[in-house]
Design an enzyme around this catalytic site. Sequence first.
Site: not given
Length: 223
Positions: A91, A202, A204
């Site tokens: 990002c 994302h 994560e």
Amino acid sequence: MTISIDSRPLNIGVLALQGAFSEHVIVLNKLANTENISKVIEVRTKEQLGSIDALIIPGGESTTMALIAERSGLIEPLREFVKTKPTWGTCAGLILLSHKATNTKKNGQELLGVLPVTVSRNKFGRQVDSFTISLPSPCLDAVTESGNSNSFPYVFIRAPCIIGIDDPLVQELIVLPTSSPAEEKGDIVAVKYKHLLGTSFHPELTNDNRWHQYFINMARENI
């Protein structure tokens, strides 16, 4: 199944100046034993940067991240690190790695300028326009357990998009489906270039760790 390219333990850093760095640290610590990671380091100083083999630049606010790095004397060491060491920008991290960025704030922003792509900042809108989409991901085959689907849940939050590729060596890894029949091709949201990985999304924030495993394997190929 993880493919081990090099059995030497890795020190992996996460740039911890601003943004979603702690989520990456949590994932890497979960993988530490199975992926032979020696240390997971939150990088805030030049000395910490010098102690790692590979780096993740997390999502967050790319302009703010660059300003903090500059004020802390880290921007030039970062620029030198990413020229040769395995680095993954997610990002905002993708924006920082890129050669060029559009839709930046009024005075522009500092870029590390090593990934030969043009990125459109906040291409997918504001926070309220965030979305998740599951897509087939053949690039993750090497880290997908036998019998499991290679579909991955992609999370986009105020995400950038790759709108131009400036070097034929850049590999497109993930392209979104087209949103209308008039579009010839969907948005590019993941690329690989030599020792660099850039993603708009994302990973994560999911329970699926395969993109982190992919980067770890990629780091071993490039150290």
